[in-house]
Design a protein around this motif. Structure first.
Motif, PDB file in Angstrom:
ATOM      1  N   ILE A  13      39.532  63.060  35.833  1.00 54.21           N
ATOM      2  CA  ILE A  13      39.330  64.230  35.615  1.00 54.21           C
ATOM      3  C   ILE A  13      38.778  64.886  34.480  1.00 54.21           C
ATOM      4  O   ILE A  13      39.218  64.310  33.532  1.00 54.21           O
ATOM      5  CB  ILE A  13      40.946  64.511  35.794  1.00 54.21           C
ATOM      6  CG1 ILE A  13      41.503  64.374  36.896  1.00 54.21           C
ATOM      7  CG2 ILE A  13      41.462  65.788  35.507  1.00 54.21           C
ATOM      8  CD1 ILE A  13      43.121  64.898  36.890  1.00 54.21           C
ATOM      9  N   THR A  14      38.011  65.580  34.905  1.00 55.52           N
ATOM     10  CA  THR A  14      37.196  66.575  34.101  1.00 55.52           C
ATOM     11  C   THR A  14      37.119  67.618  33.712  1.00 55.52           C
ATOM     12  O   THR A  14      37.734  68.757  34.561  1.00 55.52           O
ATOM     13  CB  THR A  14      35.374  66.137  33.411  1.00 55.52           C
ATOM     14  OG1 THR A  14      35.046  66.739  35.277  1.00 55.52           O
ATOM     15  CG2 THR A  14      35.633  64.384  34.262  1.00 55.52           C
ATOM     16  N   GLY A  15      36.408  68.236  32.580  1.00 48.23           N
ATOM     17  CA  GLY A  15      36.440  69.864  32.172  1.00 48.23           C
ATOM     18  C   GLY A  15      38.015  70.413  31.697  1.00 48.23           C
ATOM     19  O   GLY A  15      37.739  71.357  31.582  1.00 48.23           O
ATOM     20  N   CYS A  16      38.090  69.361  31.104  1.00 49.63           N
ATOM     21  CA  CYS A  16      40.056  69.835  30.562  1.00 49.63           C
ATOM     22  C   CYS A  16      40.736  68.905  30.021  1.00 49.63           C
ATOM     23  O   CYS A  16      39.839  67.597  29.570  1.00 49.63           O
ATOM     24  CB  CYS A  16      40.524  70.494  31.446  1.00 49.63           C
ATOM     25  SG  CYS A  16      41.085  68.515  32.778  1.00 49.63           S
ATOM     26  N   GLY A  63      26.169  67.843  33.638  1.00 47.11           N
ATOM     27  CA  GLY A  63      27.237  68.375  34.385  1.00 47.11           C
ATOM     28  C   GLY A  63      27.242  67.229  36.012  1.00 47.11           C
ATOM     29  O   GLY A  63      26.884  66.480  35.748  1.00 47.11           O
ATOM     30  N   GLU A  64      28.288  68.282  36.832  1.00 47.72           N
ATOM     31  CA  GLU A  64      27.906  67.067  38.165  1.00 47.72           C
ATOM     32  C   GLU A  64      26.796  67.012  38.382  1.00 47.72           C
ATOM     33  O   GLU A  64      26.320  65.948  38.915  1.00 47.72           O
ATOM     34  CB  GLU A  64      28.949  68.767  39.147  1.00 47.72           C
ATOM     35  CG  GLU A  64      29.899  68.893  39.051  1.00 47.72           C
ATOM     36  CD  GLU A  64      30.662  69.284  39.956  1.00 47.72           C
ATOM     37  OE1 GLU A  64      29.737  69.810  40.830  1.00 47.72           O
ATOM     38  OE2 GLU A  64      31.762  70.428  39.718  1.00 47.72           O
ATOM     39  N   LYS A  65      25.560  67.980  38.378  1.00 44.35           N
ATOM     40  CA  LYS A  65      24.177  67.655  38.953  1.00 44.35           C
ATOM     41  C   LYS A  65      23.295  68.152  38.389  1.00 44.35           C
ATOM     42  O   LYS A  65      22.969  68.955  37.577  1.00 44.35           O
ATOM     43  CB  LYS A  65      24.166  67.619  40.498  1.00 44.35           C
ATOM     44  CG  LYS A  65      22.690  66.902  40.887  1.00 44.35           C
ATOM     45  CD  LYS A  65      22.778  65.825  40.892  1.00 44.35           C
ATOM     46  CE  LYS A  65      21.341  64.865  41.658  1.00 44.35           C
ATOM     47  NZ  LYS A  65      21.234  63.581  40.985  1.00 44.35           N
ATOM     48  N   ALA A  81      28.857  59.442  26.543  1.00 37.46           N
ATOM     49  CA  ALA A  81      30.341  59.775  26.705  1.00 37.46           C
ATOM     50  C   ALA A  81      30.534  61.089  27.336  1.00 37.46           C
ATOM     51  O   ALA A  81      31.286  60.114  28.345  1.00 37.46           O
ATOM     52  CB  ALA A  81      30.849  60.183  25.289  1.00 37.46           C
ATOM     53  N   ALA A  82      29.253  61.394  28.057  1.00 31.43           N
ATOM     54  CA  ALA A  82      29.486  62.408  29.344  1.00 31.43           C
ATOM     55  C   ALA A  82      29.308  61.581  30.644  1.00 31.43           C
ATOM     56  O   ALA A  82      30.236  61.673  31.697  1.00 31.43           O
ATOM     57  CB  ALA A  82      27.961  63.579  29.114  1.00 31.43           C
ATOM     58  N   PHE A  83      28.535  60.340  30.588  1.00 32.11           N
ATOM     59  CA  PHE A  83      27.876  59.801  31.869  1.00 32.11           C
ATOM     60  C   PHE A  83      29.611  59.118  32.037  1.00 32.11           C
ATOM     61  O   PHE A  83      29.926  59.076  33.167  1.00 32.11           O
ATOM     62  CB  PHE A  83      27.499  58.453  31.244  1.00 32.11           C
ATOM     63  CG  PHE A  83      27.414  57.420  32.331  1.00 32.11           C
ATOM     64  CD1 PHE A  83      26.631  57.584  33.585  1.00 32.11           C
ATOM     65  CD2 PHE A  83      27.957  55.905  32.086  1.00 32.11           C
ATOM     66  CE1 PHE A  83      26.816  57.164  35.155  1.00 32.11           C
ATOM     67  CE2 PHE A  83      27.707  55.212  33.506  1.00 32.11           C
ATOM     68  CZ  PHE A  83      27.355  55.523  34.401  1.00 32.11           C
ATOM     69  N   HIS A  84      30.533  58.479  30.941  1.00 35.84           N
ATOM     70  CA  HIS A  84      32.112  57.862  30.978  1.00 35.84           C
ATOM     71  C   HIS A  84      32.811  58.604  31.540  1.00 35.84           C
ATOM     72  O   HIS A  84      33.514  58.571  32.762  1.00 35.84           O
ATOM     73  CB  HIS A  84      32.190  56.926  30.092  1.00 35.84           C
ATOM     74  CG  HIS A  84      31.767  55.771  29.147  1.00 35.84           C
ATOM     75  ND1 HIS A  84      31.945  54.389  30.797  1.00 35.84           N
ATOM     76  CD2 HIS A  84      31.006  55.384  28.592  1.00 35.84           C
ATOM     77  CE1 HIS A  84      31.026  53.951  30.180  1.00 35.84           C
ATOM     78  NE2 HIS A  84      30.309  53.392  28.969  1.00 35.84           N
ATOM     79  N   ALA A  85      32.751  60.445  31.752  1.00 38.15           N
ATOM     80  CA  ALA A  85      33.511  61.038  31.672  1.00 38.15           C
ATOM     81  C   ALA A  85      33.478  61.565  33.441  1.00 38.15           C
ATOM     82  O   ALA A  85      33.978  62.541  33.905  1.00 38.15           O
ATOM     83  CB  ALA A  85      33.803  62.030  30.919  1.00 38.15           C
ATOM     84  N   GLY A  86      32.048  60.937  33.716  1.00 34.54           N
ATOM     85  CA  GLY A  86      31.884  61.385  35.463  1.00 34.54           C
ATOM     86  C   GLY A  86      31.133  62.535  35.181  1.00 34.54           C
ATOM     87  O   GLY A  86      30.147  62.434  36.798  1.00 34.54           O
ATOM     88  N   TYR A  87      29.773  62.295  33.814  1.00 36.84           N
ATOM     89  CA  TYR A  87      29.010  63.351  34.734  1.00 36.84           C
ATOM     90  C   TYR A  87      27.631  62.727  35.081  1.00 36.84           C
ATOM     91  O   TYR A  87      27.596  62.364  34.702  1.00 36.84           O
ATOM     92  CB  TYR A  87      28.663  64.403  33.686  1.00 36.84           C
ATOM     93  CG  TYR A  87      30.114  65.205  33.191  1.00 36.84           C
ATOM     94  CD1 TYR A  87      30.287  66.177  33.893  1.00 36.84           C
ATOM     95  CD2 TYR A  87      31.150  65.722  31.429  1.00 36.84           C
ATOM     96  CE1 TYR A  87      31.408  67.393  34.147  1.00 36.84           C
ATOM     97  CE2 TYR A  87      31.624  66.110  31.828  1.00 36.84           C
ATOM     98  CZ  TYR A  87      31.876  66.294  32.794  1.00 36.84           C
ATOM     99  OH  TYR A  87      33.746  68.154  32.013  1.00 36.84           O
ATOM    100  N   ASP A  88      26.542  63.367  35.553  1.00 35.74           N
ATOM    101  CA  ASP A  88      25.242  63.185  35.425  1.00 35.74           C
ATOM    102  C   ASP A  88      24.341  64.291  33.673  1.00 35.74           C
ATOM    103  O   ASP A  88      24.765  64.592  33.723  1.00 35.74           O
ATOM    104  CB  ASP A  88      24.651  64.368  36.590  1.00 35.74           C
ATOM    105  CG  ASP A  88      23.418  63.389  37.126  1.00 35.74           C
ATOM    106  OD1 ASP A  88      22.620  62.272  36.532  1.00 35.74           O
ATOM    107  OD2 ASP A  88      22.034  64.430  37.995  1.00 35.74           O
ATOM    108  N   VAL A  89      23.757  63.109  33.419  1.00 41.71           N
ATOM    109  CA  VAL A  89      23.283  62.932  32.075  1.00 41.71           C
ATOM    110  C   VAL A  89      21.692  63.017  32.313  1.00 41.71           C
ATOM    111  O   VAL A  89      21.516  62.169  32.922  1.00 41.71           O
ATOM    112  CB  VAL A  89      23.924  62.264  31.155  1.00 41.71           C
ATOM    113  CG1 VAL A  89      23.629  62.578  29.495  1.00 41.71           C
ATOM    114  CG2 VAL A  89      24.988  61.980  31.301  1.00 41.71           C
ATOM    115  N   LYS A  90      21.423  63.692  31.159  1.00 40.30           N
ATOM    116  CA  LYS A  90      19.375  63.801  31.075  1.00 40.30           C
ATOM    117  C   LYS A  90      19.443  64.184  29.369  1.00 40.30           C
ATOM    118  O   LYS A  90      20.297  65.143  28.868  1.00 40.30           O
ATOM    119  CB  LYS A  90      18.405  64.956  31.807  1.00 40.30           C
ATOM    120  CG  LYS A  90      18.581  64.854  33.313  1.00 40.30           C
ATOM    121  CD  LYS A  90      17.978  63.078  33.931  1.00 40.30           C
ATOM    122  CE  LYS A  90      18.250  63.028  35.355  1.00 40.30           C
ATOM    123  NZ  LYS A  90      20.042  62.830  35.635  1.00 40.30           N
TER     124      LYS A  90
END
Length: 525
Positions: free
Chosen positions: A417-420, A57-59, A27-36
């Motif tokens: 558009i993320t974070g909201c 997060g962004e990175k 889900a975070a990946f589809h929202a445009g975030y870098d994920v580990k």
């Protein structure tokens, strides 16, 4: 989201902990975030404790979450929550299953031990949400309920969550979606908040950061003092704000303007203030005042720029200068903040952009929206609800405001558009009143709970913002973001209180930008 979100998911064997981590990661990946993501297993007796660590997060460079770094703990088992509390930072969000499959320690009263844990958790953080067992909950559906409850503070749009579930296992999506939404509804019972116990009707606890100007002032008093360059300090309200800034311990002013007039105003209005102890930069005209004030901030002699009596266009020309200004390549926009008494008490609501961009394009609206979200994050709200304002909720190809609103909403739901959480087009009454939304039959996560209002033009935003002051008498502050430092373009007719509150808001923004730069430096090293 400017920094990483650190999430610990914990439980025991066969509860779906790892799958929940996979859903969150996708889900975070589809929202445009870098994920580990990483997992760990601990065997104690017959119980196998499982934890999944997810950072996005962004990175993000590593999945490792250190002690006191977790922003959220999602627990499938109430007793297992205790094992992972060492990861919790101050104000951590804890979403915990009401029940436990792990036996309490020998020699304890089982139910009393469970209740003692709840009391203990409430002392760790105000942001505790106990998720009651749903009808016919399997371990998989319980995971979807827990993730739904977390989604409100995740910065991940609902569409990204559902896409992740579909990709991992499309079987039974109707039940999974219903379970996820039941988790979302637990937090929407008291919109924007987390309850200490949703099943028992306990007292509600805030989870949206600063909700009043008094709280903002108290927060800023605990921060390091900032230096404020006041452009046109002979203006009585601006001078008064600078003096109050000193008296309240918020910061140190540098007065820029006609020195004779500054001293005369101070002697006449504030005779007890020791003006000689503070720096005055003597500039006789508006262009000189603007250039000197911007230079002070650009050279890091001051952290915040406050407009006093100087003309706004003149100051903004100095701010926007490509050679000597405060630009950093992104769009500058004004975020107006007012204190609004809603159905649940006082909260801070933002209106943008009433001060910089005249008739924003859709691309500029994206930047304006993101700038306002940054202000909301700085105030401690990790997932503000954004209303894209129009006359009604109907998308009309002949009304540009509704078309832009539809685009922005879609971009949020697809993770661009993320974070909201964004919704629109939406009318003002529906955005601000849950009762109006109910009467109109409008179903929206933003309805009645808007934290940010994005308007179609500067005229609408400016008039709407000023109406909160001149019609309703609400307190206000505002800040321009998108530059290298907070810029406070209060109206020359604004009160000293408005200018002081703007300084406090600027201090929070300066702290937020400072932490952002430190995080970027650490990531680059």
């Amino acid at each position: 989201m400017n920094q990483s979100m650190n999430v610990v998911i914990c439980g025991v064997s066969n509860q779906g902990v790892t799958r929940a981590g996979e859903i969150l990661s996708k889900a975070a990946f589809h929202a445009g975030y870098d994920v580990k993501m990483s997992t760990s297993t601990t065997l104690e007796g017959t119980n196998r404790s499982i934890a999944c660590f997810v950072r996005y997060g962004e990175k993000v460079y590593s999945p490792i979450i250190k002690s006191a770094q977790a922003d959220a703990i999602i627990s499938f088992d109430r007793l297992e929550t205790l094992r992972y509390l060492t990861y919790a930072r101050d104000g951590v969000h804890v979403i915990v299953n009401e029940t436990s499959t792990t036996a309490p320690p020998s020699g304890t009263e089982g139910q009393q031990y469970i209740e003692d844990i709840q009391e203990f958790l409430s002392k760790i953080s105000e942001n505790i949400l106990v998720v009651p067992k749903g009808e016919n909950d399997s371990s998989g559906l319980l995971g979807k309920r827990l993730l739904g409850a977390f989604s409100g503070v995740s910065g991940i749009p609902e569409e990204a969550w559902l896409t992740a579930m579909q990709e991992l296992n499309p079987t039974g999506m109707d039940k999974k979606e219903a379970a996820f939404r039941s988790g979302v509804e637990l937090t929407e019972r008291a919109p924007g908040r987390m309850n200490s116990s949703v099943s028992g009707g306990g007292a509600e606890e805030e989870s949206k950061g600063v909700r009043s100007f008094e709280e903002m002032l108290e927060t800023v008093k605990k921060l390091p003092k900032r230096t404020v360059a006041i452009a046109g300090a002979s203006n009585k309200a601006a001078l008064h704000a600078g003096i109050e800034c000193v008296e309240l311990g918020l910061g140190t002013p540098i007065f820029v303007g006609d020195e004779v007039k500054i001293r005369e105003t101070c002697a006449a209005e504030f005779p007890e203030f020791p003006i000689d102890e503070y720096r005055i930069i003597d500039e006789k005209d508006d262009p000189g005042v603007a250039a000197a004030s911007v230079a002070i901030v650009r050279n890091h002699e001051a952290d915040i720029l406050l407009k006093g009596g100087v003309n706004t266009p003149t100051l903004m020309r100095a701010v926007l200068s490509s050679k000597t200004g405060l630009r950093k390549g992104s769009l500058l926009s004004d975020t107006f903040v007012f204190e609004y008494p809603d159905e649940d008490g006082t909260r801070l609501v933002m209106i943008t952009d009433g001060g910089v961009t005249l008739q924003p394009t859709i691309q500029q609206k994206i930047e304006i929206l993101k700038n306002a979200v940054v202000v909301s994050h700085a105030l401690g709200n990790p997932n503000p609800k954004v209303a894209i304002l129009a006359a009604s909720e109907t998308i009309n190809p002949n009304v540009a405001a509704t078309m832009d609103a539809a685009v922005l909403t879609k971009m949020n739901r697809t993770g661009q558009i993320t974070g909201c959480t964004v919704d629109g087009p939406i009318a003002l009454d529906v955005a601000m009143s849950r009762k109006a939304a109910e009467i109109k039959g409008t179903k929206s996560p933003v309805a009645g709970n808007a934290d940010i209002i994005v308007t179609h033009s500067i005229d609408t935003a400016n008039a709407l913002a000023k109406s909160t002051t001149y019609f309703a008498g609400y307190r206000l502050s505002h800040v321009i973001v998108g530059g290298t430092a907070p810029i406070l373009i209060a109206s020359r007719s604004d009160t000293a209180d408005a200018k002081l509150l703007s300084i406090a808001l600027g201090s929070l923004m300066a702290k937020f930008f400072e932490e952002q730069r430190m995080h970027e430096a650490e990531a680059a090293s």
